[in-house]
Structure formats: structure tokens, C-alpha cells
Design a protein around this motif. Structure first.
Motif, PDB file in Angstrom:
ATOM      1  N   VAL A 161      13.311  -1.616   3.938  1.00  0.00           N
ATOM      2  CA  VAL A 161      11.972  -2.160   4.190  1.00  0.00           C
ATOM      3  C   VAL A 161      10.908  -1.210   3.648  1.00  0.00           C
ATOM      4  O   VAL A 161       9.882  -1.661   3.117  1.00  0.00           O
ATOM      5  CB  VAL A 161      11.786  -2.437   5.699  1.00  0.00           C
ATOM      6  N   ASN A 162      11.134   0.096   3.747  1.00  0.00           N
ATOM      7  CA  ASN A 162      10.170   1.052   3.193  1.00  0.00           C
ATOM      8  C   ASN A 162      10.053   0.906   1.679  1.00  0.00           C
ATOM      9  O   ASN A 162       8.948   0.936   1.136  1.00  0.00           O
ATOM     10  CB  ASN A 162      10.571   2.481   3.553  1.00  0.00           C
ATOM     11  N   VAL A 163      11.174   0.739   0.996  1.00  0.00           N
ATOM     12  CA  VAL A 163      11.125   0.524  -0.456  1.00  0.00           C
ATOM     13  C   VAL A 163      10.419  -0.793  -0.760  1.00  0.00           C
ATOM     14  O   VAL A 163       9.637  -0.889  -1.719  1.00  0.00           O
ATOM     15  CB  VAL A 163      12.546   0.573  -1.068  1.00  0.00           C
ATOM     16  N   LEU A 164      10.648  -1.816   0.058  1.00  0.00           N
ATOM     17  CA  LEU A 164       9.970  -3.096  -0.127  1.00  0.00           C
ATOM     18  C   LEU A 164       8.458  -2.950   0.040  1.00  0.00           C
ATOM     19  O   LEU A 164       7.679  -3.533  -0.720  1.00  0.00           O
ATOM     20  CB  LEU A 164      10.517  -4.130   0.859  1.00  0.00           C
ATOM     21  N   PRO A 168      -3.472   2.643  -1.117  1.00  0.00           N
ATOM     22  CA  PRO A 168      -3.020   3.548  -0.060  1.00  0.00           C
ATOM     23  C   PRO A 168      -2.413   2.840   1.152  1.00  0.00           C
ATOM     24  O   PRO A 168      -1.722   3.461   1.951  1.00  0.00           O
ATOM     25  CB  PRO A 168      -4.292   4.298   0.341  1.00  0.00           C
ATOM     26  N   LEU A 169      -2.652   1.528   1.315  1.00  0.00           N
ATOM     27  CA  LEU A 169      -2.162   0.818   2.497  1.00  0.00           C
ATOM     28  C   LEU A 169      -0.632   0.795   2.591  1.00  0.00           C
ATOM     29  O   LEU A 169      -0.082   1.087   3.656  1.00  0.00           O
ATOM     30  CB  LEU A 169      -2.736  -0.596   2.541  1.00  0.00           C
ATOM     31  N   MET A 177       1.767  -6.076 -11.757  1.00  0.00           N
ATOM     32  CA  MET A 177       2.231  -6.529 -10.448  1.00  0.00           C
ATOM     33  C   MET A 177       3.688  -6.989 -10.437  1.00  0.00           C
ATOM     34  O   MET A 177       4.198  -7.375  -9.401  1.00  0.00           O
ATOM     35  CB  MET A 177       1.348  -7.666  -9.941  1.00  0.00           C
ATOM     36  N   THR A 178       4.379  -6.981 -11.577  1.00  0.00           N
ATOM     37  CA  THR A 178       5.786  -7.382 -11.583  1.00  0.00           C
ATOM     38  C   THR A 178       6.636  -6.241 -11.050  1.00  0.00           C
ATOM     39  O   THR A 178       6.504  -5.104 -11.484  1.00  0.00           O
ATOM     40  CB  THR A 178       6.257  -7.759 -13.003  1.00  0.00           C
ATOM     41  N   GLY A 222       3.107  -2.672  -3.042  1.00  0.00           N
ATOM     42  CA  GLY A 222       1.852  -1.978  -3.339  1.00  0.00           C
ATOM     43  C   GLY A 222       1.441  -2.041  -4.791  1.00  0.00           C
ATOM     44  O   GLY A 222       0.350  -1.610  -5.147  1.00  0.00           O
ATOM     45  N   GLY A 223       2.273  -2.580  -5.652  1.00  0.00           N
ATOM     46  CA  GLY A 223       1.916  -2.684  -7.071  1.00  0.00           C
ATOM     47  C   GLY A 223       2.333  -1.436  -7.841  1.00  0.00           C
ATOM     48  O   GLY A 223       3.167  -0.645  -7.415  1.00  0.00           O
ATOM     49  N   ARG A 224       1.701  -1.267  -8.985  1.00  0.00           N
ATOM     50  CA  ARG A 224       2.075  -0.170  -9.870  1.00  0.00           C
ATOM     51  C   ARG A 224       1.660   1.178  -9.287  1.00  0.00           C
ATOM     52  O   ARG A 224       0.739   1.265  -8.475  1.00  0.00           O
ATOM     53  CB  ARG A 224       1.438  -0.362 -11.238  1.00  0.00           C
TER      54      ARG A 224
END
Length: 164
Positions: free
Chosen positions: A46-49, A74-75, A6-7, A54-56
Motif C-alpha cells: 500500500v505504501n508503494v501504491l 508532498p501529500l 502521470m503514467t 503521487g505522480g512523477r
């Protein structure tokens, strides 16, 4: 203990900060072209954020093809697709506004609104708004329009219109 899955990647965090910072700076400009570029940069940041949140990265989130523990979420992907569509719609709208401004004025600069300046001046002087409603201020607004700072260089044309 910090979960290594999650990092976030530090480089991608720096990319998000750079995109959003540059986008906000361009969004505060007076040119509609720069506003459009700023909106697109903020949208991409914002899309990259969203993708970072979403995690790994994992396998395709399709039941039966990938084990559940290896699936990616998938969210965030769905949210990014929605954000792309919204950004595209806003970009198309702003491009239409910039094109129309170019057709009418031969520039895409956003000019000051004289009515907003007049209301701000009245508020600073603590005058009630209803006093101004009884007066015909059309000539005052025309004079203010002629004296307003025009960044496009067409000031002489506006003064001639006011004189006639």
C-alpha cells in the motif's frame, strides 16, 4: 491524450500486486507469525501504491528552492509516513500476541473458538439463541474442546484434563 508524467511504472504496479497478493495469502494462515509477515507485506504494498499515486518524482516540495512545476506532491509522502507508523504499531501488537501465545502454549497457532462453532451450529439448525441460555452447557463445551481438532499435537493432554 495520456500525460506521460502521470503514467505509472509497470514494474512498480507488478510489485504492488505481488506484495498485496502475498500479504493476503499469509494473512489467511493460522500462524500468528505468518499473519505478521502478511500484514507487513500488505503495508509495504500500500505504501508503494501511495507513492505511485503521487505522480512523477520531482524536486523537493519547498517553496523557493524548486520551481512550482518541478515539485513533487508532498501529500503521498505524508500518507506513507503515517502508514509506516500505523503498520509499526500493528506489528508490535501482533508480535506481543504471538510472544504471549508462545509462552502459554509453545505454539503461535490460532485455535478455533468453540463458542463460535456452537452459535453457528444453532444458526444452521434455526434454533433461537435464548433456548441455550437456560441450559448449563459447560460439560458440553468441555467435551467439544476435547474432541476439537488440535493442530499442535497436544490432544492427549486436553483429553486428560476433561476426564479429571
Amino acid at each position: 491524450m495520456i500525460d506521460p508524467d502521470m503514467t505509472p511504472n509497470l514494474l512498480l504496479v507488478v510489485v504492488v500486486v505481488a506484495l498485496v497478493t502475498t500479504g493476503v495469502y499469509l494473512l489467511l494462515e493460522r500462524s500468528l507469525t505468518r499473519v505478521i509477515i502478511g500484514l507487513v507485506l500488505i503495508g509495504n504494498g500500500v505504501n508503494v501504491l501511495f507513492l505511485l499515486s503521487g505522480g512523477r518524482a520531482g524536486g523537493a516540495p519547498i517553496v523557493g528552492t524548486t520551481p512550482v512545476e518541478e515539485m513533487s506532491d508532498p501529500l503521498p509522502q505524508a500518507m506513507v509516513l503515517t502508514a509506516i507508523v500505523i503498520t509499526l504499531g500493528m506489528t508490535a501488537f501482533l508480535l506481543a500476541m504471538a510472544y504471549r501465545s508462545w509462552q502459554l502454549n509453545r505454539h503461535d497457532e490460532v485455535q478455533d473458538d468453540l463458542e463460535d462453532r456452537r452459535i453457528a451450529r444453532m444458526a444452521a439448525a434455526d434454533q433461537p439463541a435464548f433456548e441455550d441460555d437456560t441450559q448449563d452447557t459447560r460439560t458440553d463445551l468441555e467435551v467439544e474442546a476435547a474432541e476439537a481438532r488440535d493442530e499442535t499435537g497436544d490432544r492427549e493432554d486436553e483429553q486428560e484434563v476433561v476426564r479429571t
